[in-house]
Design a protein around this motif. Sequence first.
Motif, PDB file in Angstrom:
ATOM      1  N   VAL A  14       1.016  -1.116  -0.030  1.00 56.53           N
ATOM      2  CA  VAL A  14      -0.126   0.050  -0.022  1.00 56.53           C
ATOM      3  C   VAL A  14       0.931   1.183   0.057  1.00 56.53           C
ATOM      4  CG1 VAL A  14      -1.606   1.502   1.231  1.00 56.53           C
ATOM      5  CG2 VAL A  14      -2.041  -0.962   1.187  1.00 56.53           C
ATOM      6  N   SER A  15       1.889   1.203   0.781  1.00 56.43           N
ATOM      7  CA  SER A  15       2.869   2.375   0.759  1.00 56.43           C
ATOM      8  C   SER A  15       3.477   2.752  -0.704  1.00 56.43           C
ATOM      9  CB  SER A  15       3.823   2.282   1.975  1.00 56.43           C
ATOM     10  OG  SER A  15       5.061   1.087   1.677  1.00 56.43           O
ATOM     11  N   LEU A  18       0.737   4.370  -2.537  1.00 58.88           N
ATOM     12  CA  LEU A  18       0.573   5.638  -2.265  1.00 58.88           C
ATOM     13  C   LEU A  18       1.552   6.387  -2.429  1.00 58.88           C
ATOM     14  CD1 LEU A  18      -0.986   5.261   1.404  1.00 58.88           C
ATOM     15  CD2 LEU A  18      -2.220   5.753  -0.718  1.00 58.88           C
ATOM     16  N   ASP A  19       2.901   6.058  -2.820  1.00 58.59           N
ATOM     17  CA  ASP A  19       4.160   6.769  -3.051  1.00 58.59           C
ATOM     18  C   ASP A  19       3.978   7.137  -4.684  1.00 58.59           C
ATOM     19  OD1 ASP A  19       5.440   6.885  -0.589  1.00 58.59           O
ATOM     20  OD2 ASP A  19       6.613   5.249  -0.816  1.00 58.59           O
ATOM     21  N   VAL A  21       1.257   7.095  -6.444  1.00 59.32           N
ATOM     22  CA  VAL A  21       0.315   8.225  -6.590  1.00 59.32           C
ATOM     23  C   VAL A  21       0.692   9.669  -6.307  1.00 59.32           C
ATOM     24  CG1 VAL A  21      -2.049   9.132  -5.742  1.00 59.32           C
ATOM     25  CG2 VAL A  21      -1.750   6.524  -6.310  1.00 59.32           C
ATOM     26  N   LYS A  22       1.605   9.688  -5.482  1.00 56.73           N
ATOM     27  CA  LYS A  22       2.260  11.072  -5.150  1.00 56.73           C
ATOM     28  C   LYS A  22       3.104  11.465  -6.212  1.00 56.73           C
ATOM     29  CE  LYS A  22       2.009  10.222  -0.031  1.00 56.73           C
ATOM     30  NZ  LYS A  22       2.911  10.024   0.985  1.00 56.73           N
ATOM     31  N   LEU A 100      -5.453  12.145  -2.783  1.00 60.77           N
ATOM     32  CA  LEU A 100      -5.168  11.113  -1.350  1.00 60.77           C
ATOM     33  C   LEU A 100      -6.206  11.479  -0.410  1.00 60.77           C
ATOM     34  CD1 LEU A 100      -1.223  11.080  -1.563  1.00 60.77           C
ATOM     35  CD2 LEU A 100      -2.724   9.314  -2.256  1.00 60.77           C
ATOM     36  N   LEU A 103      -9.117   9.033  -1.422  1.00 58.40           N
ATOM     37  CA  LEU A 103      -8.651   7.850  -1.752  1.00 58.40           C
ATOM     38  C   LEU A 103      -9.429   6.680  -1.141  1.00 58.40           C
ATOM     39  CD1 LEU A 103      -7.079   6.162  -3.526  1.00 58.40           C
ATOM     40  CD2 LEU A 103      -5.268   6.019  -1.538  1.00 58.40           C
ATOM     41  N   ILE A 105      -9.747   2.675  -0.449  1.00 61.32           N
ATOM     42  CA  ILE A 105      -8.655   1.192  -0.404  1.00 61.32           C
ATOM     43  C   ILE A 105      -9.562   0.134   0.318  1.00 61.32           C
ATOM     44  CG2 ILE A 105      -6.703   0.253  -0.300  1.00 61.32           C
ATOM     45  CD1 ILE A 105      -5.306   2.720  -0.463  1.00 61.32           C
ATOM     46  N   LEU A 128      -0.082   4.682   7.938  1.00 64.00           N
ATOM     47  CA  LEU A 128      -0.876   5.160   6.622  1.00 64.00           C
ATOM     48  C   LEU A 128      -2.177   5.714   6.660  1.00 64.00           C
ATOM     49  CD1 LEU A 128       0.244   2.139   4.423  1.00 64.00           C
ATOM     50  CD2 LEU A 128       1.249   4.246   4.585  1.00 64.00           C
ATOM     51  N   ASP A 158      -5.980   4.802   3.968  1.00 62.75           N
ATOM     52  CA  ASP A 158      -6.085   6.191   4.077  1.00 62.75           C
ATOM     53  C   ASP A 158      -7.272   7.108   4.239  1.00 62.75           C
ATOM     54  OD1 ASP A 158      -3.843   8.503   2.013  1.00 62.75           O
ATOM     55  OD2 ASP A 158      -4.712   8.958   4.081  1.00 62.75           O
ATOM     56  N   SER A 161     -11.355   6.207   4.158  1.00 61.60           N
ATOM     57  CA  SER A 161     -11.353   4.852   3.599  1.00 61.60           C
ATOM     58  C   SER A 161     -12.219   3.869   3.953  1.00 61.60           C
ATOM     59  CB  SER A 161      -9.858   4.504   3.912  1.00 61.60           C
ATOM     60  OG  SER A 161      -8.998   5.230   3.121  1.00 61.60           O
TER      61      SER A 161
END
Length: 199
Positions: A14-15, A18-19, A21-22, A100, A103, A105, A128, A158, A161
């Motif tokens: 998941v991290s 997310l990274d 997406v950033k 984000l 988001l 999930i 997270l 996040d 969520s």
Amino acid sequence: MGFQSKSRTVPYAVSIVLDEVKRMTSQEPADGEMNTSKRGFIDRFPRNFVTKAQVANTFAQDEFTGRYARDPQYWKNFRSRIEAVGKEDVLRVAKKYLLLNELVILVVGQKEEILLGHPSHPVRLAELAGGRLTELPLRDPMTMKPMRSPKPAAISLDRPSFALNCETCCRCNATAFPTAPALASTFAHLGHPLVPLRI
């Protein structure tokens, strides 16, 4: 977006998402990424019209969504429009839609293992999710009214969520979903003790 991971590596996976997406919302894609993506859309285009059923379905969807009324030449211009998309267009749209803080999930898997994380990747779902976790009851997919659950789950991601946990599954899947009702109705047919959560 969607991915699969072993239960213990879900937080790490998941991290990574997310990274990514950033990154997508902060910089333009590389030339190779753009070319591969555009070629994929263009090369897959004929698959929409392989059979009579596909042709009928495609045009029925256009009628249902109103796309034909808005743009009768949509399919005629599809490939040229894809070809015209630039890196700056991708970045602009990513900034507009990949938010984000909105988001959603979905996580399905073994709760204890997921929350435990992996020793080689010190990432926790609680981190997270900003440490906030609120359990919601399982909801009836037809009425969306809370149902009694003998064993509630407790995993989250996040903000804002929703998550579902299935104690009987052997692996975890994660997918983006827009709403809690979509989550519940999608997985209710599995017959497992699924419990949606809101962070």
